[in-house]
Design a protein around this motif. Structure first.
Motif, short mmCIF file in Angstrom:
data_model
loop_
_atom_site.label_atom_id
_atom_site.label_comp_id
_atom_site.label_asym_id
_atom_site.label_seq_id
_atom_site.Cartn_x
_atom_site.Cartn_y
_atom_site.Cartn_z
N SER A 189 6.83 -18.22 -65.44
CA SER A 189 6.49 -19.41 -64.49
C SER A 189 7.78 -20.04 -63.73
O SER A 189 7.32 -20.65 -62.65
N ILE B 26 8.13 -24.23 -70.14
CA ILE B 26 7.18 -23.24 -69.66
C ILE B 26 7.79 -21.89 -69.65
O ILE B 26 9.07 -21.92 -70.40
N THR B 27 7.31 -20.91 -69.57
CA THR B 27 8.01 -19.69 -69.55
C THR B 27 8.87 -19.26 -68.41
O THR B 27 8.85 -19.94 -67.52
#
Length: 214
Positions: free
Chosen positions: A172, A168-169
């Protein structure tokens, strides 16, 4: 005939203490073991009504893996998990489903041997005290994903490192950490940020301690 108990606990002192306490309560300890592999071997050759199992058995199979192996061999065996983990999901992201009618006790909740004796007797009768993963406030209100974020934060991983592991980023991850903090009722302060708070909650819930507390 007294109930026959198997005690599987990797800490030798704790194991010996449990064996002595169970003997004093009139139970018969069929065997004791400090590892999953040895416990499976002894289980095949012993008469066991109830297995008392530590959730965390070091490297290798967990207590849940061992319990499921016992149940495959003897479906009627009673199971009692005795652990330092307030929530079993704190041990592993991929923890197997718990066998049915298993008792779950935290070590800090056993303030008297009668509490453990009651759990053993109930397990022998096939009674479950409550679902192991019962929704509740605090840790029980967290999703499996949030529990994993909490574990990674406690391991000291940065947002960037967590993002790579979770695919994920970083943004996030930042939002996920904030949601975990809110779910636990934690607030950030200039003296101590949310990540430190989360790590402390994690170590407390797993029976461990932070360096500061040690």
């Amino acid at each position: 005939m007294p109930l026959r108990i198997a005690v599987i606990e990797d800490d030798a002192l704790t194991r010996l203490t449990l064996v002595a306490a169970l003997n004093q309560q009139g139970f018969e300890v069929s065997f004791q073991s400090g590892s999953a592999s040895d416990a499976v071997r002894q289980f095949d050759n012993a008469s066991v009504d109830v297995a008392l199992i530590d959730l965390h058995l070091g490297q290798g199979p967990t207590g849940v893996d061992l319990a499921r192996a016992f149940r495959r061999k003897r479906p009627g065996v009673g199971l009692v998990f005795l652990t330092s983990f307030d929530d079993p999901r704190l041990l592993s992201e991929n923890l197997p489903i718990f066998p049915s009618n298993a008792q779950y006790l935290t070590k800090k909740s056993v303030t008297d041997i009668s509490i453990l004796a009651k759990a053993v007797n109930e397990a022998a009768l096939g009674k479950a005290r409550k679902p192991v993963r019962q929704p509740q406030q605090g840790l029980g209100a967290l999703t499996d994903g949030q529990i994993e974020i909490m574990r990674l934060v406690a391991q000291g991983l940065t947002n960037s490192e967590i993002a790579k592991r979770r695919f994920i980023t970083e943004k996030s991850v930042e939002l996920a950490v904030a949601r975990v903090a809110r779910a636990l009722g934690l607030v950030s302060s200039p003296e101590q940020n949310q990540r430190v708070h989360i790590a402390k909650v994690f170590f407390k819930a797993t029976g461990g301690s932070t360096r500061e507390d040690a």
